[in-house]
Design an enzyme around this catalytic site. Structure first.
Site, PDB file in Angstrom:
ATOM      1  N   SER B  71       0.869  -1.177   0.000  1.00 18.25           N
ATOM      2  CA  SER B  71       0.000   0.000   0.000  1.00 18.25           C
ATOM      3  C   SER B  71       0.907   1.229   0.000  1.00 18.25           C
ATOM      4  CB  SER B  71      -0.897  -0.015   1.240  1.00 18.25           C
ATOM      5  OG  SER B  71      -1.738   1.127   1.231  1.00 18.25           O
ATOM      6  N   CYS B 130      -3.882   1.155 -10.249  1.00 14.39           N
ATOM      7  CA  CYS B 130      -3.309   1.178  -8.903  1.00 14.39           C
ATOM      8  C   CYS B 130      -4.431   1.099  -7.873  1.00 14.39           C
ATOM      9  CB  CYS B 130      -2.499   2.456  -8.672  1.00 14.39           C
ATOM     10  SG  CYS B 130      -1.866   2.540  -6.982  1.00 14.39           S
ATOM     11  N   LYS B 165      -2.005  -0.125 -18.639  1.00 15.33           N
ATOM     12  CA  LYS B 165      -1.784  -1.179 -17.649  1.00 15.33           C
ATOM     13  C   LYS B 165      -3.094  -1.509 -16.946  1.00 15.33           C
ATOM     14  CE  LYS B 165       1.230  -2.630 -13.913  1.00 15.33           C
ATOM     15  NZ  LYS B 165       2.479  -2.354 -13.208  1.00 15.33           N
ATOM     16  N   ASN B 192      -1.682  -5.573 -12.972  1.00 13.46           N
ATOM     17  CA  ASN B 192      -1.309  -4.867 -11.768  1.00 13.46           C
ATOM     18  C   ASN B 192      -1.697  -5.748 -10.570  1.00 13.46           C
ATOM     19  OD1 ASN B 192      -0.684  -2.784  -9.859  1.00 13.46           O
ATOM     20  ND2 ASN B 192      -1.137  -1.262 -11.425  1.00 13.46           N
TER      21      ASN B 192
HETATM   22  C1  LIG Z   1       5.878  -2.302  -3.909  1.00 12.89           C
HETATM   23  C2  LIG Z   1       5.161  -2.246  -5.218  1.00 12.89           C
HETATM   24  C3  LIG Z   1       4.924  -1.022  -5.827  1.00 12.89           C
HETATM   25  C4  LIG Z   1       4.240  -0.953  -7.035  1.00 12.89           C
HETATM   26  N1  LIG Z   1       4.041   0.259  -7.628  1.00 12.89           N
HETATM   27  C5  LIG Z   1       3.451   0.327  -8.854  1.00 12.89           C
HETATM   28  C6  LIG Z   1       3.338   1.558  -9.550  1.00 12.89           C
HETATM   29  O1  LIG Z   1       3.791   2.599  -9.079  1.00 12.89           O
HETATM   30  N2  LIG Z   1       2.729   1.561 -10.764  1.00 12.89           N
HETATM   31  C7  LIG Z   1       2.228   0.399 -11.324  1.00 12.89           C
HETATM   32  O2  LIG Z   1       1.691   0.446 -12.418  1.00 12.89           O
HETATM   33  N3  LIG Z   1       2.366  -0.779 -10.697  1.00 12.89           N
HETATM   34  C8  LIG Z   1       2.957  -0.845  -9.480  1.00 12.89           C
HETATM   35  N4  LIG Z   1       3.105  -2.064  -8.875  1.00 12.89           N
HETATM   36  C9  LIG Z   1       2.618  -3.268  -9.538  1.00 12.89           C
HETATM   37  C10 LIG Z   1       3.741  -3.990 -10.296  1.00 12.89           C
HETATM   38  O3  LIG Z   1       4.294  -3.177 -11.293  1.00 12.89           O
HETATM   39  C11 LIG Z   1       3.199  -5.286 -10.915  1.00 12.89           C
HETATM   40  O4  LIG Z   1       2.169  -4.954 -11.812  1.00 12.89           O
HETATM   41  C12 LIG Z   1       2.645  -6.246  -9.874  1.00 12.89           C
HETATM   42  O5  LIG Z   1       3.428  -6.201  -8.720  1.00 12.89           O
HETATM   43  C13 LIG Z   1       2.560  -7.685 -10.377  1.00 12.89           C
HETATM   44  O6  LIG Z   1       3.820  -8.194 -10.699  1.00 12.89           O
HETATM   45  P1  LIG Z   1       4.719  -9.061  -9.684  1.00 12.89           P
HETATM   46  O7  LIG Z   1       3.839 -10.141  -9.144  1.00 12.89           O
HETATM   47  O8  LIG Z   1       5.863  -9.535 -10.500  1.00 12.89           O
HETATM   48  O9  LIG Z   1       5.147  -8.120  -8.590  1.00 12.89           O
HETATM   49  C14 LIG Z   1       3.782  -2.139  -7.647  1.00 12.89           C
HETATM   50  C15 LIG Z   1       4.032  -3.358  -7.050  1.00 12.89           C
HETATM   51  C16 LIG Z   1       4.715  -3.439  -5.848  1.00 12.89           C
HETATM   52  C17 LIG Z   1       4.965  -4.784  -5.236  1.00 12.89           C
END
Ligand SMILES: Cc1cc2nc3c(=O)[nH]c(=O)nc-3n(C[C@H](O)[C@H](O)[C@H](O)COP(=O)(O)O)c2cc1C
Ligand SMILES: Cc1cc2nc3c(=O)[nH]c(=O)nc-3n(C[C@H](O)[C@H](O)[C@H](O)COP(=O)(O)OP(=O)(O)OC[C@H]3O[C@@H](n4cnc5c(N)ncnc54)[C@H](O)[C@@H]3O)c2cc1C
Ligand SMILES: Cc1cc2nc3c(=O)[nH]c(=O)nc-3n(C[C@H](O)[C@H](O)[C@H](O)COP(=O)(O)OP(=O)(O)OC[C@H]3O[C@@H](n4cnc5c(N)ncnc54)[C@H](O)[C@@H]3O)c2cc1C
Ligand SMILES: Cc1cc2nc3c(=O)[nH]c(=O)nc-3n(C[C@H](O)[C@H](O)[C@H](O)COP(=O)(O)O)c2cc1C
Ligand code: FES
Ligand code: FES
Lengths: 241, 301, 301, 241
Positions: B71, B130, B165, B192
């Protein structure tokens, strides 16, 4: 899963009821106040690595002292020599070293990272006065007797109550948040400079995720990258108003 | 050794199809001590908002089985700062620069998209997914109409290839994907994070100040993979697939499901070298299978 | 030692709020060598269809990070066999008997519900959320209208308290939940499995013959918990919460989020004693917190 | 996570390139052909337990022989004496014991469960003729030399090619599916009774989930609960048509 350096566990033993010491070879030497992100085994479980401070280090060996509180530290405590461990690289900004005289205040597991600081300060000729506060069992006392200029230990109660903040010294504190807050207040009142090592839940440990951000007088700061050591005046700024 | 991973996405040439996911790699320098970011196909920077933000209060990250909740709430220095400063530092890393743009309102997105035309970057990734903002963010991505609308409006102002996205929390992600494609998106990024929750049973309260937070990591991989497969079957634009990718095998599964590139997020926290290992693994796979380029297996399912 | 876990659900008294989830405990005898099923609050039997079924071909279970995919496809002996034979065996176990009813069509559900009036059981759980059927199943649970419609029709024929089991794949689970409540559901069960996918990269094909399958286990827990919390805030009928519960702490989180009882599914596979440990853990929790009944913390968030 | 019996690992060593033997105390003794659901450590990772047959057992001790093929068996192979292991209870229906003479045909890891059968048959006075087929390294040969009436080993090729199915004996086979299919065909042609031990991906291992169901001449059967040992005529019934 192996991160560049492949550490070798030389020792992993219980030094108190729920506290373990792990000696590890083959990792880059960090500075006092820095930490590593530890994970047991080669798998993805538990998912996040655990931040643990450097308790002591030589060029050859790094020592961690940690309390077993949950899944991650339980798994660490079950490791034996030869088992897979990943620690990554030393992270964060350590304690700024001072000249003259230093007062070190450790509460609970906070006594661990200060040991390395005490040793380093001693090496550069700084006189150290160390306060160690425990809740039940004591640990690392023998090491401190060796490393500290003077040593005050307390079991139960508030260690900060013992500390004289009016010395012409640089103060360093590490321990639970309420203790740091109390130390910050006293240092402020006495006009002393105090460095504190902060804790925050971490995901990356490298400054990438902003998971550990805390508000400071200078805006948001990442405990992992901008800290974990901060000037107490900056992080406990809200108490001032 | 010939690079068999070269990938072109909407005209943007990348060394390989492995990209750091937004919010998990800062603006590209956080892991410099571990490896040279130039090894990556690209980096999606932290999500920006028009005027920047301090993000959310309280606990921000929480471990879950094979994953994590976050968060953060888009703590970021703002679009202008990115366009003036961060983008040049990212460019200097020697890898494709993807700028992730969030927003609290339609006006935010449009103005942000416009200002970013001054930035040195390769792809604009429109983050309408988000889950950690009180206003805006995921709200735009939950339904096809709002998603298409904001896509068309940002497409109208940006000079860059536009990837939208998507959120896995949408009722029908395929429907949202099609609507974005029709509205002019040059590509899609998915997924996301999933809206999740954690309870602090000692305190008898929700862990997060916002109660709900975003789930990512290997835990979500089977669902994310399914969504990427569904969307790739339904659209013609390239897809950057993500969600729980943690090794070259899972990256390959997303490519086989139809993704043109993959993004890696939370796995980097558990293993800073994850993306490098994925790149090496995919290269070895191409060699052992005799593929001259990894694109040969795209969408083979 | 006083039992502090007694729970009443739509007039059905249970020893505790811990119930074996449908499809993960057969008809109640599979774990007899491990523990006495009488220790449980209840057992939801394997999902039935009107005429029984051999289920799906090919691979049926697949491990994922902190979870599993299944594509059983409701292999079951049929409603009549249950009403004549299984229900009596289940009754003899000495715990609440919940009958899970699936179906391929509206007529199936209605006829199945009618025939089950002859069965010795306590609760009818209407499964409109199975993702592994080619026709019917989850299709009924994806939208509020169809869910409400089938709920009303089965409610009209059954003599038993009717719990409708919801799918997390619905666009808006709160909306579906409200519609089912309005249509006469006496309670709700959620969540069923998430639609997911796995790829056999060696073979370059989907693992499951149906391509998609249902994800369950600890991996999904944060999302399931969020949905249970949302639904409990939105309806007045009791909710059986489930999805990734694996220890007493996670069970307690679901109760705190508002569930009146919890079901435990995949965790039993990893640890046959999981439900017993959960019951003991909740009892100890009540003792140490001085709660005379676990119901005191229900919905405390 | 501990299931009723708490097993103690007495030995866990590599007996061939990718094959380990684990000796475990403190679990109920199973029958030849039965299996246990093994999991390493106390956590939830990997999520599902791994079915491994009993290779040998006394009242005091149970022996498993397994090949390290993936995450689960890798983790098993990393266990050392004293580490946490859970095995649950012995599961499934073992081999029906015969009178007279028995022919045992093992291919690859299929040689493991047949050892316990050979020993049991020898105890009850049944003469055993054992065929063991390997792909590269052999293992358990010494044990079989002790336990078998006669022993034929083959490295590479099809072990079923060596077997004479016309003996007045009961046949037992364990190994990869193509080998079992070949054996079933030959046994059918020769009119011999053959029991096969089947494999299927499992979640529960107790008959609860229907994950391991296979079609047989008698309808769907659960490999874990109704098997893993089946009459070959029932499971390879489709080949008959
Ligand atoms: C700590 C954190 C911060 C994130 N911040 C953003 C963000 O600023 N913008 C966004 O589009 N996705 C954000 N995400 C989502 C990731 O880009 C990704 O879509 C999501 O974590 C799924 O991929 P993963 O399972 O490989 O982490 C964030 C994810 C995490 C864990
Ligand atoms: C910079 C830094 C240095 C530290 N140095 C030490 C040390 O030298 N010795 C020591 O014993 N402990 C130290 N800690 C605390 C230590 O990180 C936690 O005790 C540990 O992460 C708990 O993990 P667990 O799996 O056992 O507990 P769990 O409660 O199961 O952990 C669940 C999650 O919460 C996080 N978490 C839990 N407690 C804390 C905490 N106090 N601080 C940050 N994250 C937490 C975990 O990292 C994990 O992500 C330090 C923390 C930080 C931030
Ligand atoms: C009744 C029975 C008895 C067995 N006895 C033995 C034995 O004595 N020695 C031995 O070496 N192996 C035996 N096997 C095979 C053994 O279960 C698998 O090799 C093992 O599960 C692989 O796990 P992994 O994590 O190493 O591989 P992974 O491929 O990572 O496993 C992933 C998943 O697939 C399952 N899986 C993979 N291969 C098989 C397989 N061949 N059969 C069933 N499930 C599989 C795993 O259990 C797990 O759920 C037996 C299988 C069955 C069904
Ligand atoms: C192997 C398997 C079979 C299942 N069969 C059914 C079923 O017949 N009817 C049903 O309503 N749910 C079925 N489910 C879903 C579970 O009852 C439960 O809703 C889901 O698994 C989430 O809970 P868990 O994470 O605790 O497993 C099945 C789940 C599994 C894993
Ligand atoms: S833990 Fe990720 S920025 Fe500090
Ligand atoms: S593995 Fe569950 S029924 Fe056989």
């Amino acid at each position: 899963m192996a991160v560049t350096p492949t550490p070798t566990i030389r020792e992993n033993t219980r030094i108190a009821h729920d506290i373990c010491r792990m000696r590890v070879e083959g990792v880059p030497r960090g500075e006092p106040g820095q930490f590593f992100m530890l994970r047991a085994g080669a798998g993805m479980e538990p998912f996040l690595s655990r931040p643990i401070s450097i308790c002591d280090a030589t060029a050859a060996e790094t020592v961690f002292v940690y309390r077993t509180v949950g899944r991650g530290t339980e798994r660490l405590s079950a490791l034996r020599c030869g088992d897979a461990l990943s620690v990554g690289l030393p992270l964060g900004n350590g304690f700024p070293l001072c000249a003259g005289e230093a007062v070190l205040i450790g509460g609970g597991l906070g006594v661990a990272p200060l040991l390395y600081l005490a040793k380093r300060l001693r090496q550069i000729g700084v006189y150290t006065c160390v306060y160690t506060g425990y809740n039940d069992e004591t640990f690392l006392q023998a090491e401190y007797e060796e490393a500290a200029g003077e040593l005050h230990a307390k079991n139960g109660g508030y260690i900060t109550d013992m500390v004289d903040f009016s010395r012409p010294a640089t103060y360093y504190a590490c321990g639970p948040a309420p203790m740091l807050r109390a130390a910050a207040r006293k240092a402020r009142e006495a006009g002393a400079r105090l460095y504190v090592s902060m804790e925050s839940r971490m995901a990356c440990g490298t400054g990438a995720c902003l998971g550990c951000s805390i508000p400071t007088a200078d805006g948001n700061r990442r405990v992992c990258k901008d800290g974990p050591v901060f000037d107490a005046a900056a992080v406990f700024f809200e108490d001032r108003v | 050794m010939k690079n068999r991973l070269e990938t072109t996405l909407c005209g943007v040439k990348m060394k390989n199809p492995v990209i750091a996911a937004s919010g998990t790699f800062g603006f590209g320098d956080a892991y410099a001590a571990y490896f040279d970011a130039a090894r990556l196909g690209g980096i999606a920077g932290k999500g920006l908002t028009l005027n920047g933000s301090l993000g959310n209060k309280g606990v921000r990250v929480w471990e879950t089985p094979a994953g994590m909740l976050n968060s953060i709430g888009l703590e970021n220095p703002g679009v202008r700062h990115f366009a003036e400063t961060e983008c040049h530092r990212m460019r200097a890393l020697g890898t494709a620069v993807i700028c992730n743009l969030g927003g609290h309102s339609e006006a935010d997105y449009i103005e942000g998209g416009r200002l970013l035309n001054d930035a040195d970057m390769d792809i604009l990734e429109l983050n309408i997914s988000c889950p950690n903002l009180k206003a805006g963010g995921m709200a735009f991505g939950m339904r096809a109409e709002t998603a298409a609308d904001i896509t068309a409006k940002v497409k109208a102002v940006t000079h860059f290839p536009l990837f939208v996205k998507l959120t896995p929390n949408a009722g029908d992600i395929v429907c949202v994907a099609r609507a974005c494609e029709d509205a002019g998106a040059d590509g899609l990024s998915l997924v996301n994070t999933f809206l999740g929750m954690a309870v602090d049973i000692q305190q008898r309260r929700a862990v997060f100040d916002n109660v709900y937070a975003g789930l990512s990591g290997p835990a979500i991989q089977p669902i994310a993979l399914r969504m990427v497969h569904q969307v790739c079957k339904a659209v013609r634009v390239p897809v950057m697939g993500m969600g729980g990718i943690c090794d070259w095998q899972s990256a390959l599964a997303f490519l086989m499901a139809g993704a043109s590139a993959v993004q890696v997020g939370a796995a980097t926290f558990a293993n800073p070298m994850a993306m490098c290992e994925i790149i090496e693994g995919l290269q070895r796979y191409c060699e052992s299978e005799g593929l001259s380029n990894i694109g040969a297996i795209r969408g083979c399912l």
